[in-house]
Write a protein that holds these residues in place. Structure first.
Motif, PDB file in Angstrom:
ATOM      1  N   LYS A 196       0.824  -1.209   0.000  1.00  0.00           N
ATOM      2  CA  LYS A 196       0.000   0.000   0.000  1.00  0.00           C
ATOM      3  C   LYS A 196       0.862   1.265   0.000  1.00  0.00           C
TER       4      LYS A 196
ATOM      5  N   CYS B 114       0.758   4.952   1.217  1.00  0.00           N
ATOM      6  CA  CYS B 114       0.015   5.618   2.288  1.00  0.00           C
ATOM      7  C   CYS B 114       0.326   7.113   2.346  1.00  0.00           C
TER       8      CYS B 114
ATOM      9  N   THR C  85      -0.339  10.206   5.167  1.00  0.00           N
ATOM     10  CA  THR C  85      -0.822  10.622   6.487  1.00  0.00           C
ATOM     11  C   THR C  85      -0.773  12.138   6.572  1.00  0.00           C
TER      12      THR C  85
ATOM     13  N   LYS D 239      -5.371   9.294   7.742  1.00  0.00           N
ATOM     14  CA  LYS D 239      -4.551   8.379   6.936  1.00  0.00           C
ATOM     15  C   LYS D 239      -5.396   7.792   5.817  1.00  0.00           C
TER      16      LYS D 239
ATOM     17  N   GLU E 198      -4.956   5.527   1.969  1.00  0.00           N
ATOM     18  CA  GLU E 198      -4.007   4.635   1.302  1.00  0.00           C
ATOM     19  C   GLU E 198      -4.635   4.024   0.064  1.00  0.00           C
TER      20      GLU E 198
END
Length: 287
Positions: free
Chosen positions: A208, A210, A212, A256, A258
């Motif tokens: 993944k 990601c 944030t 977050k 993803e």
């Protein structure tokens, strides 16, 4: 006395059988070193070449440049952060992010400057480890004669070390402190510039990609008694505190999002297959 004589006369027969068995095992082991080891090495090279190709996704019919892939971030259950990331190999060539500020519901829009790109070091490091594993295997081609099982094990250990490191780079994102995030080059990538109360981070976790986003608020100067700086972490939680340029901050919100990168998932499968092949070959050297 008869029993004693019988055991003495049988000893040569047992010894002879043992010698035959040992000779058979030695022949099998020689065959293993000469034939099967190289067959496994070829299989390993084929699998790792496939992994290497995943790191260098080419446009159909072209040698270069690397194909650009767009990935949509966000979910139906959380609309505070949405965005589109453009990945080209290990490089994020563009990031287009919308952030809904929690307090005011104002939507902020950021994107990479035209002159900026962000390299995902995790992908580059994993690719480099795969390359090193392939170099180790290619240094022992079909003409190379392995003399002992220990020699084979030594090669397998070296290959497995590179594969484990490659896998770990994708499965274990780097921990960072909040001041490190606040002062990273990533914060200078965007237009318009990120406001002082927003920080972002990109990283790979398994297959993944990601993103944030941290929203911050400034702590009053009289919070010395309750101030406790946070340490290093992959993902900081609301309430985490840090100090930067004589100001103290607290994380108020963490978002977050993803997306799955299919070819990263492929590479992790190839790593698992390769490590299993290495271990199986090592187990056979224990004959």
């Amino acid at each position: 006395m008869l029993n004693s004589q019988r055991s003495v006369t049988e000893l040569p027969k047992m010894s002879s059988a043992s010698q035959v068995e040992r000779a058979v095992l030695e022949d099998e082991f020689k065959w293993l070193l000469k034939e099967e080891v190289h067959a496994v090495l070829k299989q390993l090279q084929d699998v790792l070449r496939e992994a290497s190709r995943r790191f260098s996704i080419l446009m159909p019919g072209l040698e270069s440049p690397l194909k650009q892939e767009n990935f949509i971030l966000g979910s139906s259950t959380m609309d505070q952060v949405k965005g589109v990331l453009t990945l080209q190999g290990e490089v994020l060539t563009q990031a287009d992010i919308n952030l809904k500020v929690t307090k005011s519901s104002q939507v902020l829009h950021f994107q990479f400057r035209d002159d900026k790109q962000w390299k995902l070091q995790q992908i580059q490091d994993a690719r480099n480890h795969v390359t090193q594993a392939l170099q180790l295997l290619s240094s022992h081609d079909d003409s190379y004669h392995f003399k002992t099982g220990a020699e084979v094990n030594k090669l397998m250990d070296a290959v497995m070390l590179q594969l484990t490191r490659a896998r770990n780079r994708l499965t274990t994102p780097a921990s960072m402190t909040l001041p490190e995030l606040a002062t990273s080059g990533l914060m200078k990538m965007f237009t318009p510039p990120m406001p002082g109360d927003v920080m972002v981070n990109f990283y790979i976790n398994l297959s993944k990609l990601c993103l944030t986003v941290y929203q911050l608020h400034v702590l009053p100067s009289n919070t010395t008694k309750y101030f406790k700086p946070s340490g290093s972490s992959v993902l900081h939680s609301p309430g985490a505190m840090f100090e930067l340029n004589n100001n103290r901050f607290e994380v108020s919100h963490v978002h977050k999002v993803e997306c799955v990168v299919p070819w990263l998932n492929d590479t992790l499968v190839f790593f698992t297959i390769s490590l299993q092949l290495c271990q199986q070959l090592k187990d056979k050297q224990r004959w």
